[in-house]
Design a protein around this motif. Structure first.
Motif, PDB file in Angstrom:
ATOM      1  N   ASP A   1      -7.185  53.566  -7.235  1.00  0.00           N
ATOM      2  CA  ASP A   1      -6.643  54.497  -6.254  1.00  0.00           C
ATOM      3  C   ASP A   1      -7.761  55.209  -5.481  1.00  0.00           C
ATOM      4  O   ASP A   1      -8.748  55.652  -6.068  1.00  0.00           O
TER       5      ASP A   1
ATOM      6  N   ARG B   1     -20.433  54.345 -11.594  1.00  0.00           N
ATOM      7  CA  ARG B   1     -20.769  54.186 -12.999  1.00  0.00           C
ATOM      8  C   ARG B   1     -19.800  54.923 -13.927  1.00  0.00           C
ATOM      9  O   ARG B   1     -19.389  54.400 -14.958  1.00  0.00           O
ATOM     10  N   PHE B   2     -19.421  56.136 -13.556  1.00  0.00           N
ATOM     11  CA  PHE B   2     -18.631  56.943 -14.492  1.00  0.00           C
ATOM     12  C   PHE B   2     -17.140  56.961 -14.173  1.00  0.00           C
ATOM     13  O   PHE B   2     -16.330  57.265 -15.045  1.00  0.00           O
ATOM     14  N   VAL B   3     -16.788  56.695 -12.922  1.00  0.00           N
ATOM     15  CA  VAL B   3     -15.374  56.836 -12.556  1.00  0.00           C
ATOM     16  C   VAL B   3     -14.724  55.488 -12.233  1.00  0.00           C
ATOM     17  O   VAL B   3     -13.710  55.129 -12.827  1.00  0.00           O
TER      18      VAL B   3
ATOM     19  N   PRO C   1     -15.593  51.915 -14.966  1.00  0.00           N
ATOM     20  CA  PRO C   1     -14.903  51.903 -16.266  1.00  0.00           C
ATOM     21  C   PRO C   1     -13.415  51.578 -16.133  1.00  0.00           C
ATOM     22  O   PRO C   1     -12.845  50.927 -16.995  1.00  0.00           O
ATOM     23  N   GLN C   2     -12.800  52.023 -15.049  1.00  0.00           N
ATOM     24  CA  GLN C   2     -11.385  51.712 -14.840  1.00  0.00           C
ATOM     25  C   GLN C   2     -11.201  50.293 -14.332  1.00  0.00           C
ATOM     26  O   GLN C   2     -10.291  49.576 -14.748  1.00  0.00           O
TER      27      GLN C   2
ATOM     28  N   ARG D   1     -11.630  47.482 -17.047  1.00  0.00           N
ATOM     29  CA  ARG D   1     -10.442  47.304 -17.887  1.00  0.00           C
ATOM     30  C   ARG D   1      -9.444  46.374 -17.211  1.00  0.00           C
ATOM     31  O   ARG D   1      -8.808  45.555 -17.852  1.00  0.00           O
TER      32      ARG D   1
ATOM     33  N   ASP E   1      -8.336  52.670 -26.400  1.00  0.00           N
ATOM     34  CA  ASP E   1      -9.183  53.763 -25.945  1.00  0.00           C
ATOM     35  C   ASP E   1      -8.400  54.745 -25.092  1.00  0.00           C
ATOM     36  O   ASP E   1      -8.512  55.951 -25.239  1.00  0.00           O
ATOM     37  N   VAL E   2      -7.633  54.169 -24.181  1.00  0.00           N
ATOM     38  CA  VAL E   2      -6.894  54.999 -23.240  1.00  0.00           C
ATOM     39  C   VAL E   2      -5.667  55.602 -23.920  1.00  0.00           C
ATOM     40  O   VAL E   2      -5.326  56.754 -23.717  1.00  0.00           O
ATOM     41  N   ARG E   3      -5.022  54.788 -24.765  1.00  0.00           N
ATOM     42  CA  ARG E   3      -3.805  55.263 -25.420  1.00  0.00           C
ATOM     43  C   ARG E   3      -4.119  56.340 -26.455  1.00  0.00           C
ATOM     44  O   ARG E   3      -3.333  57.232 -26.682  1.00  0.00           O
TER      45      ARG E   3
END
Lengths: 250, 246
Positions: B141, B160-162, B165-166, B169, B243-245
């Motif tokens: 998004d 790198r951080f935002v 990583p998304q 996945r 990880d997310v859950r």
């Protein structure tokens, strides 16, 4: 970088912005003094979001000038730094980072943006999480929070940068009705600390309570700009009267 | 899945009843068969090393090629298009031959079969990785970029951080696909003498004259290898989801 009363913290001069052929802003001028609370309203597509996005340089204006803390916003490094140290922003859709916990969401800006140590960042994150009344949610992921809680985390995330101005872009429009008040309460508390803010919202009760100045926009122009009392009781333009009739009468 | 494997195994064993098969060449019960099997499996190390090295490089290069493809600047985007379209159009086998036999003539140095293979596989695959990364990053998004901007993150930090990583996945299944593809395509490097699984099988066929059995074992070697990789990728996917859950 000392701001005095002589110049406004945000100064918008004859700003225009186009999206293709569509003119989203037409010669908009607005001054915001330190400590001032401005509420911007108007029908959708009137340019109010575009206006505050230009202040944060999420959109680039094509004509006119915007000064933040007396530094002009353009392609220069200086303008960008001025935004970084001065402006915090809260979005309609929260835009929290879903892969990070609440605490990590808050710490990222201080660590990477402000180059703080991890420990200091954690302290500041904890402090602002308490300020928005959800310290117990620190280690949860955003998706486990209600909409109202998520928006409060987003407010705390912006505050962690310790900005001098906060921009709110319809902060309660995406919330279920029962969660609107918890977010507005946090914003009122923020106002009470003396924070300068520009807020796009249709929460007229809130506007009446906190605003120093109401701004009504339509078709990319500022149509009306006055004190809330006059705004709600005796607006000058018909467009503004019509708009208020539509949103206040149910 | 289990049923399917049973049927395949049964078909192979049953056809072994006809006179055309000579399983003795790879029969672990006899010394000759056992040493042949060991010879065949000895290529495994190079196949894995070749594929893993190549995909590690191609993921990094692919990302570096994807980023200009997302830039506002049209020349940067143009560079991305040219690279992707160009590299995608070269058959891997041709690229392997070109890098191994052709490149040393202009480059002034020679490459071992291993590095020629790695370079050819990595370059070829990087075009696909670039497209995967571009799609993955574009699927995030726009608000995530804006939120990162609003808390003063630099472009690199935002990625790198935002964003990455998304994005990673989301593109993990596609990256897993590429790894499987790479393991298979590494067999082509046998043509320049790389001692990996396929080359070993070819050499054994020349001495034993039993292509049917030896190539069947080769097929099974790739099948087992790739099933293991697939299981690994699925495990990784589950772990990242968890990880997310939380």
């Amino acid at each position: 970088m000392q701001t005095t009363d002589k110049w406004p913290i945000v100064s918008i001069r004859k700003v225009s912005k186009f999206f293709g052929d569509f003119q989203a802003l037409k010669d908009v001028s607005l001054d915001v003094k330190l400590g001032e609370r401005i509420v911007v309203c108007g029908p959708s597509g009137s340019g109010k979001s575009t206006l505050i996005r230009c202040i944060n340089r999420l959109e680039k204006h094509e004509a006119g000038s915007i000064l933040v803390d007396n530094v002009e916003l353009n392609e220069s490094r200086k303008g960008i730094d001025s935004i970084r140290t001065n402006i915090g922003m809260v979005f309609q859709q929260f835009h929290l980072f879903p892969h990070l916990t609440v605490l990590e969401n808050l710490m990222l800006g201080p660590i990477r943006g402000r180059k703080m140590s991890k420990k200091d960042a954690k302290d500041i994150a904890t402090r602002y999480l308490e300020r928005v009344h959800i310290p117990e949610q620190a280690n949860k992921f955003p998706r486990h929070l209600s909409g109202g809680q998520q928006q409060r985390v987003a407010i705390a995330r912006a505050l962690c940068m310790e900005p001098r101005i906060m921009l709110f872009d319809e902060p309660t429009s995406a919330l279920d009705p029962e969660m609107i008040n918890e977010v507005l309460d946090v914003m009122v508390e923020l106002v009470n600390t003396g924070m300068t803010m520009i807020c796009v919202t249709h929460e007229m009760g809130f506007a009446r309570k906190v605003a120093d100045k109401m701004v009504f926009m339509d078709h990319g122009e500022i149509v009306e700009m006055c004190e809330p009392e006059k705004f709600f009781t005796d607006p000058e333009s018909n467009r503004c009267k019509n708009f208020l009739n539509k949103i206040l009468h149910h | 899945m289990k049923n399917l494997l049973a049927i395949v195994a049964a078909a192979i064993l049953l056809s072994g009843c006809s006179a055309n098969w000579g399983w003795y060449v790879v029969n672990p019960a006899i010394p000759k068969g056992m040493s042949n099997l060991e010879f065949l499996v000895s290529g495994l190390g190079y196949t894995v090393l070749l594929s893993v090295t190549a995909i590690s490089i191609s993921v990094v290069v692919g990302l570096l090629i994807a980023l200009p493809g997302l830039a506002a600047n049209r020349y940067l985007r143009g560079f991305n298009r040219v690279y992707v379209e160009g590299m995608r159009a070269i058959p891997i086998l041709v690229l392997i031959l070109w890098v191994y036999y052709g490149l040393p003539q202009v480059a002034g140095f020679t490459l071992t079969a291993f590095w020629a293979g790695v370079i050819a596989l990595a370059v070829s695959d990087s075009a696909f990785e670039a497209e995967i990364f571009r799609a993955g990053i574009q699927s995030i998004d726009k608000g995530q970029f804006e939120a990162a901007h609003s808390i003063s993150l630099s472009y690199t930090d935002t990625m790198r951080f935002v964003i990455l990583p998304q994005a990673i996945r989301r593109i993990l299944p596609a990256l897993g696909n590429q790894l499987v593809y790479m393991l298979k395509m590494s067999s082509l490097v046998s043509i320049i003498g790389m001692q990996e699984l396929t080359r070993k099988a070819n050499e054994l066929v020349v001495t034993e004259y039993r292509p049917l059995e030896i190539y069947t074992v080769l097929l099974l070697e790739y099948l087992v290898l790739i099933l293991i990789v697939s299981a690994g990728v699925r495990w990784l996917e589950r772990r990242m989801q968890a990880d997310v859950r939380n």
